[in-house]
Design an enzyme around this catalytic site. Structure first.
Site, mmCIF file in Angstrom:
data_model
loop_
_atom_site.group_PDB
_atom_site.id
_atom_site.type_symbol
_atom_site.label_atom_id
_atom_site.label_comp_id
_atom_site.label_asym_id
_atom_site.label_seq_id
_atom_site.Cartn_x
_atom_site.Cartn_y
_atom_site.Cartn_z
ATOM 1 N N GLU A 174 0.828 -1.218 0.000
ATOM 2 C CA GLU A 174 0.000 0.000 0.000
ATOM 3 C C GLU A 174 0.858 1.262 0.000
ATOM 4 O O GLU A 174 0.786 2.091 0.907
ATOM 5 C CB GLU A 174 -0.940 -0.007 1.215
ATOM 6 C CG GLU A 174 -1.950 -1.145 1.165
ATOM 7 C CD GLU A 174 -2.965 -1.125 2.298
ATOM 8 O OE1 GLU A 174 -2.644 -0.604 3.373
ATOM 9 O OE2 GLU A 174 -4.078 -1.629 2.104
ATOM 10 N N GLU A 367 -5.419 -8.213 -1.302
ATOM 11 C CA GLU A 367 -6.085 -8.064 0.002
ATOM 12 C C GLU A 367 -7.541 -7.709 -0.226
ATOM 13 O O GLU A 367 -7.850 -6.852 -1.054
ATOM 14 C CB GLU A 367 -5.477 -6.937 0.850
ATOM 15 C CG GLU A 367 -4.173 -7.263 1.494
ATOM 16 C CD GLU A 367 -3.700 -6.186 2.462
ATOM 17 O OE1 GLU A 367 -4.541 -5.571 3.155
ATOM 18 O OE2 GLU A 367 -2.486 -5.966 2.514
HETATM 19 C C1 BG6 Z 1 -4.195 -3.178 4.908
HETATM 20 C C2 BG6 Z 1 -2.843 -3.643 5.358
HETATM 21 O O1 BG6 Z 1 -4.226 -1.806 5.086
HETATM 22 O O2 BG6 Z 1 -5.315 -3.550 5.604
HETATM 23 C C3 BG6 Z 1 -2.854 -4.793 6.326
HETATM 24 O O3 BG6 Z 1 -2.017 -3.941 4.263
HETATM 25 C C4 BG6 Z 1 -4.015 -4.628 7.283
HETATM 26 O O4 BG6 Z 1 -1.611 -4.855 6.966
HETATM 27 C C5 BG6 Z 1 -5.300 -4.652 6.478
HETATM 28 O O5 BG6 Z 1 -4.038 -5.583 8.297
HETATM 29 C C6 BG6 Z 1 -6.552 -4.579 7.292
HETATM 30 O O6 BG6 Z 1 -6.490 -3.508 8.177
HETATM 31 P P1 BG6 Z 1 -6.722 -3.716 9.743
HETATM 32 O O7 BG6 Z 1 -6.439 -2.427 10.378
HETATM 33 O O8 BG6 Z 1 -8.134 -4.166 9.874
HETATM 34 O O9 BG6 Z 1 -5.760 -4.785 10.144
#
Ligand code: BG6
Length: 471
Positions: A174, A367
């Site tokens: 990101e 993701e």
């Molecule tokens: C993304 C990141 O922003 O979102 C991850 O690459 C992160 O590292 C994921 O865990 C989800 O966000 P969160 O804050 O719910 O863990």
């Protein structure tokens, strides 16, 4: 002819993680400290001076010792790929050494061995929110141009060691998030409210140059490797049809799109240069760096997708503190997760089409997922979680991926976030769970660390087995 649910036969189904959120063993194997060791509560509080006992990431889910068991569970679901990151501070404990730490390198050899045993292709993030702490404390992270050389040395070590065995690489997780979370994303120690715009955008530039240098290193040391960028994708919709709102949405989106434009086209777009000028930012960019950016563009574009936002030119409509950490305003047509993240499956189809139209590069969704509280219950003598909400979220998003494939978009694969429960990034909680596999660990650090299959485990196994036909 393609139907919405026809996925390519070589589609890379899998799951995604990051070292600091799963490994634990924060001071084992010669590992140095990372910025995560001073972020016990994620981005919700200012950094600590040093490691503190309330930091769940010190143990995380103990993947460092349980990787074989976990990768076997991924294999049971039929994973074709597994996304993990390499903890920079396991390889270079301080970050500015000249020689790597062999014990750290050997750990990832073992992880890759285990993947190969199950026919799972590793997908490696070189830097995922875990800059060595020394680089933050001594150099102010990516603000400092010295980081480019340290990162290049680190990337060269990785390509030389694993390049023949790892085909898919991501340079920075990101990368655009450095604009919003400078310490987390850019290892920048100066608090955000004291950071000058010039320093912030210089950090962005330094990361982009480092990414190009990593791609150059891959070409030399690992000719079969494919290098991708990784962008936090977040479509911004105009809150109304007012042309000013439409342009405000475009402006917000461009803060993200600029990164892909530079990674793919190898040069700064005009709108980005104008925005720098408007903000009074003057960057140090050498001719050599311009040439590097132009020559070493990415092979594919990967991204995370969780939310969309609305945007308006009318500042009075901005509501602060509604739980949504992202820029933009709340979209009145969408529901949100328990953490305020607005859920928008169609937005994923929009992003896929937009990125494909814009860049014509293969896209990889690395993701996506729903962070939710789970309840562990016993069914027929087995502990499990009936996570129909998670199944619904992922199913709805994957149906839209199917639609995008039918639209003609080239999608390489899908690795939902936190395929096994892990410590969340923004709030550093265990209770914000994303996994198909439940890990018995609580926010207060108690728990056996035992693993249990949730209902979504069987659901995802069937999706992979049927190559998406079961959606
Ligand atoms: C993304 C990141 O922003 O979102 C991850 O690459 C992160 O590292 C994921 O865990 C989800 O966000 P969160 O804050 O719910 O863990």
């Amino acid at each position: 002819t393609a139907t919405p649910h026809t996925f390519p036969t070589d589609f890379l189904w899998g799951g995604a993680t990051a070292a600091n959120q799963i490994e634990g063993a924060y001071n084992e194997g010669g590992k140095g400290l990372s910025i995560q060791d001073v972020m016990p509560h994620g981005i919700t509080t200012p950094r600590a001076d040093g490691p503190t006992d309330d930091n769940l990431k010190q143990v995380a889910i103990d993947f460092y010792h349980r990787y074989a068991e976990d990768i076997a569970l991924f294999a049971e679901m039929g994973f074709k790929t597994f996304r993990f990151s390499i903890a920079w501070s396991r390889i270079f404990p301080l970050g500015d050494e000249t020689e790597p730490n062999e014990e750290g390198l050997a750990f990832y050899d073992r992880v890759i061995d285990e993947c190969e045993k199950h026919g799972i292709a590793p997908l490696v993030t070189i830097s995922h929110y875990e800059t060595p702490l020394h680089l933050a404390d001594t150099y102010d992270g990516w603000v400092n141009r010295d980081l480019i050389g340290f990162y290049e040395r680190y990337a060269r070590v990785l390509f030389a060691r694993y390049g023949a065995r790892v085909k898919y690489w991501l340079t920075f997780n990101e990368i655009n998030s450095v604009l919003h979370a400078p310490l987390l994303s850019g290892g920048i120690n100066t608090p955000k409210d004291q950071l000058t715009k010039t320093d912030l955008y210089q950090a962005v530039h330094n990361e982009l140059v480092a990414s190009a240098l990593a791609t150059k290193a891959a070409r030399e040391l690992a000719p079969t490797a494919q290098v991708g960028c990784m962008i936090l994708a977040m479509p911004a919709y105009p809150l109304s049809p007012d042309p000013d709102d439409v342009f405000a949405a475009l402006t917000t989106e461009r803060t993200n799109l600029a990164f892909g434009d530079i990674h793919v086209r190898g040069e700064y777009p005009g709108y980005y240069l104008r925005s720098l000028r408007d903000q009074g930012v003057e960057l140090v960019i050498t001719d050599e760096e311009r040439a590097l950016l132009k020559e070493y563009t990415v092979d594919f574009v990967s991204f995370s997708y969780y939310v969309s936002v609305a945007e308006t030119a009318d500042v009075s409509q901005r509501v602060v503190g509604e739980g949504n950490i992202f820029p933009g305003v709340r979209n009145p047509t969408l529901k949100a997760s328990e953490w305020g993240w607005q859920i928008d499956p169609v937005g994923l189809r929009t992003v896929l089409n937009q990125f494909w139209d814009r860049w014509q590069k293969p896209l990889f969704i690395v993701e996506n997922g729903l962070g939710a509280k789970d309840e562990l219950i016993t069914v027929n003598g087995r502990k499990t979680v009936i996570d129909d909400y998670r199944i619904a979220y992922l199913n709805d998003h994957l149906v839209q991926v199917g639609e995008a494939l039918a639209d003609g978009v080239d999608v390489m694969g899908f690795t939902p976030w936190g395929c096994i429960d892990l410590v969340s990034a923004s709030t550093a909680q265990m209770s914000k769970r994303y996994g198909f596999i439940y890990v018995d660990r609580n926010d207060d650090g108690t728990g056996t660390l035992d693993r249990f299959k949730k209902k979504s485990f069987g659901w995802y196994a069937e999706v992979i087995e049927s190559n998406g036909a079961s959606l």
